[in-house]
Design a protein around this motif. Structure first.
Motif, PDB file in Angstrom:
ATOM      1  N   HIS A 173       0.503  -1.164   0.236  1.00  0.00           N
ATOM      2  CA  HIS A 173       0.181  -0.209  -0.215  1.00  0.00           C
ATOM      3  C   HIS A 173       0.736   1.173   0.406  1.00  0.00           C
ATOM      4  O   HIS A 173       0.632   2.395  -0.314  1.00  0.00           O
TER       5      HIS A 173
ATOM      6  N   ASP B 195      -4.037   1.384  -3.264  1.00  0.00           N
ATOM      7  CA  ASP B 195      -5.301   2.123  -2.411  1.00  0.00           C
ATOM      8  C   ASP B 195      -6.467   1.728  -3.707  1.00  0.00           C
ATOM      9  O   ASP B 195      -7.289   2.951  -3.118  1.00  0.00           O
TER      10      ASP B 195
ATOM     11  N   ALA C 126     -10.444   2.388  -3.095  1.00  0.00           N
ATOM     12  CA  ALA C 126     -10.797   4.217  -3.428  1.00  0.00           C
ATOM     13  C   ALA C 126     -12.567   3.981  -4.289  1.00  0.00           C
ATOM     14  O   ALA C 126     -12.709   4.915  -4.158  1.00  0.00           O
TER      15      ALA C 126
ATOM     16  N   ASN D  29     -15.525   4.159  -2.559  1.00  0.00           N
ATOM     17  CA  ASN D  29     -14.878   5.108  -1.180  1.00  0.00           C
ATOM     18  C   ASN D  29     -14.103   4.313  -0.210  1.00  0.00           C
ATOM     19  O   ASN D  29     -15.140   5.103   1.243  1.00  0.00           O
TER      20      ASN D  29
ATOM     21  N   LYS E 265     -10.590   3.225   2.492  1.00  0.00           N
ATOM     22  CA  LYS E 265      -9.351   3.603   2.353  1.00  0.00           C
ATOM     23  C   LYS E 265      -8.912   2.584   3.800  1.00  0.00           C
ATOM     24  O   LYS E 265      -9.619   2.550   5.035  1.00  0.00           O
TER      25      LYS E 265
ATOM     26  N   VAL F 246      -6.513   1.633   6.506  1.00  0.00           N
ATOM     27  CA  VAL F 246      -5.923   2.198   7.559  1.00  0.00           C
ATOM     28  C   VAL F 246      -5.152   1.079   8.718  1.00  0.00           C
ATOM     29  O   VAL F 246      -4.202   0.876   9.454  1.00  0.00           O
TER      30      VAL F 246
ATOM     31  N   ALA G 116     -10.412  -1.019   7.233  1.00  0.00           N
ATOM     32  CA  ALA G 116     -11.052   0.010   6.550  1.00  0.00           C
ATOM     33  C   ALA G 116     -11.729   1.588   6.649  1.00  0.00           C
ATOM     34  O   ALA G 116     -12.448   1.153   8.657  1.00  0.00           O
TER      35      ALA G 116
ATOM     36  N   ARG H 280     -13.783   6.569   3.026  1.00  0.00           N
ATOM     37  CA  ARG H 280     -12.437   7.545   2.810  1.00  0.00           C
ATOM     38  C   ARG H 280     -13.230   8.862   2.842  1.00  0.00           C
ATOM     39  O   ARG H 280     -12.021   9.535   3.101  1.00  0.00           O
TER      40      ARG H 280
ATOM     41  N   TYR I  22     -12.113   9.059   6.411  1.00  0.00           N
ATOM     42  CA  TYR I  22     -11.005   9.831   6.348  1.00  0.00           C
ATOM     43  C   TYR I  22     -10.618  11.303   6.145  1.00  0.00           C
ATOM     44  O   TYR I  22      -9.857  11.566   7.060  1.00  0.00           O
ATOM     45  N   ASP I  23     -11.009  11.597   4.979  1.00  0.00           N
ATOM     46  CA  ASP I  23     -10.517  12.578   4.573  1.00  0.00           C
ATOM     47  C   ASP I  23     -11.256  14.139   5.214  1.00  0.00           C
ATOM     48  O   ASP I  23     -10.402  15.864   5.273  1.00  0.00           O
TER      49      ASP I  23
ATOM     50  N   LYS J 159      -6.260  12.309  11.745  1.00  0.00           N
ATOM     51  CA  LYS J 159      -5.740  11.567  10.283  1.00  0.00           C
ATOM     52  C   LYS J 159      -3.865  10.600  11.145  1.00  0.00           C
ATOM     53  O   LYS J 159      -4.256   9.841  11.187  1.00  0.00           O
TER      54      LYS J 159
ATOM     55  N   GLU K 293      -3.355   6.945  12.085  1.00  0.00           N
ATOM     56  CA  GLU K 293      -2.387   6.875  10.910  1.00  0.00           C
ATOM     57  C   GLU K 293      -1.139   5.528  11.911  1.00  0.00           C
ATOM     58  O   GLU K 293      -0.830   4.537  11.236  1.00  0.00           O
TER      59      GLU K 293
END
Length: 343
Positions: A133, A140, A144, A147, A149, A151, A249, A252, A255-256, A263, A267
């Motif tokens: 990844h 990724d 995406a 929708n 991600k 983690v 997961a 997305r 997360y954004d 974030k 991570e």
């Protein structure tokens, strides 16, 4: 409210109102509480549930209590096979995706499932997934599109064969009925001279008990968790290796929408998660093996070279070639990645 009911409301045009009223919309920037949807039952004493709770507790601690995650246990929002779509649609912010159930939907992220048997352990597979990844954006990008991600990564334990009768050689497996799933397992079972049988995990206990199945690929912790070891008393250390199991997961958009400092916490937890989970898993496996000595389960060795030789079977090779072609078509160095999954 289950994801099934949410979809029914969506069809009537009331989806937004229901979700807003239920507090289930993911990505609400004003909310301090994120939602984690899982099919695991609350209080399950296994590495998956324990490491989920660790992630949740650490998230709250590392954000100074300003943010937290509420876990919706036991499929209360979405059942196992509904979770990817539910998470994608915003019925949760975090969730467990059992990737082997979705090999057509996430072929790149199911790379390991095309290369059974393979020689890597749980933590080695987790670190591979992290590296892939990090190095290859195609992994990724596949998520995406939905929708989603990744983690965190939660590979399954190294599998063997749990059988009703002793197995010391490939000759003992000929004609046996062995549970399979996915792409690689049916082909490797055929290469053994055995018969692949597709049976759901929840139905395998009765199938073993009644002799519909002779063996099933599984690891000690899962064998104990599903209680298969009550009806099959021989664990054969057939070197299937660790399978890739679950993506931890996120939606997305959720997360954004997170502040940068949050974030960073996610991570960091994601990087640490694999080791934490692997340690919890090894502790659990050791406990199961100790318990098996008292419950009459016999652990049997199997020659690695005999198992590895099955990889040369044309059917097994065809499945591996299938993934390499998919990877190459996505712009990945398929052969180079596959080399990490070969004996």
């Amino acid at each position: 409210m289950s994801f099934r009911n949410l979809r029914r409301y969506a069809a009537t045009g009331l989806f937004g109102a229901v979700l807003a009223g239920a507090g289930l919309f993911a990505g609400q920037a004003s909310a301090d509480t994120y939602k984690w949807i899982t099919s695991k039952p609350q209080g399950a004493n296994d590495a998956q549930a324990i490491s989920t709770q660790w992630f949740v507790d650490e998230f709250k601690r590392r954000t100074g209590g300003k943010h937290e995650i509420q876990v919706f246990w036991g499929g209360s929002v979405a059942k196992t096979r509904e979770i990817p779509d539910a998470l994608s649609a915003g019925a949760g912010d975090f969730g467990d995706i059992i990737t082997p159930y979705f090999q057509d939907k996430f072929p790149l992220n199911n790379a390991v499932g095309f290369f059974i048997p393979q020689p890597n352990s749980t933590i080695e597979i987790a670190l591979m997934m992290q590296k892939w990844h990090r190095v290859y954006p195609q992994f990724d990008a596949e998520l995406a599109k939905h929708n989603l991600k990744a983690v965190g990564f939660r590979p399954l334990e190294s599998y063997g064969l749990l059988c009703r009768e002793p197995v010391k050689s490939l000759d003992d497996l000929k004609g046996k009925r062995i549970r399979t799933y996915g792409f690689a397992y049916p082909k490797i079972v055929e290469a053994m001279g055995a018969t692949p049988v597709s049976i759901a995990t929840s139905e395998a206990y009765e199938a073993l008990q009644r002799g519909i199945l002779d063996c099933t690929p599984i690891g000690p912790a899962l064998a104990r968790g599903w209680k298969y070891d009550e009806v099959a008393k021989y664990f054969v250390e057939f070197p299937f290796g660790a399978s890739f199991g679950h993506l931890v997961a996120m939606n997305r958009k959720s997360y954004d929408a997170m502040p940068d400092d949050v974030k960073a916490v996610v991570e960091g937890l994601g990087r640490e998660y694999a080791m934490r989970y692997a340690v919890d898993l090894e502790i659990q496996i050791a406990e199961v093996l100790r318990g098996w000595k008292d419950s009459g389960v016999t652990v049997m060795e199997f020659p690695v070279d005999k198992a590895a030789a099955l990889v040369g079977n044309p059917g097994v090779q065809e499945i591996r070639k299938t993934w390499i072609e998919k990877a190459n078509a996505a712009g990945l160095p398929g052969e180079e990645i596959a080399a990490e999954l070969k004996f």
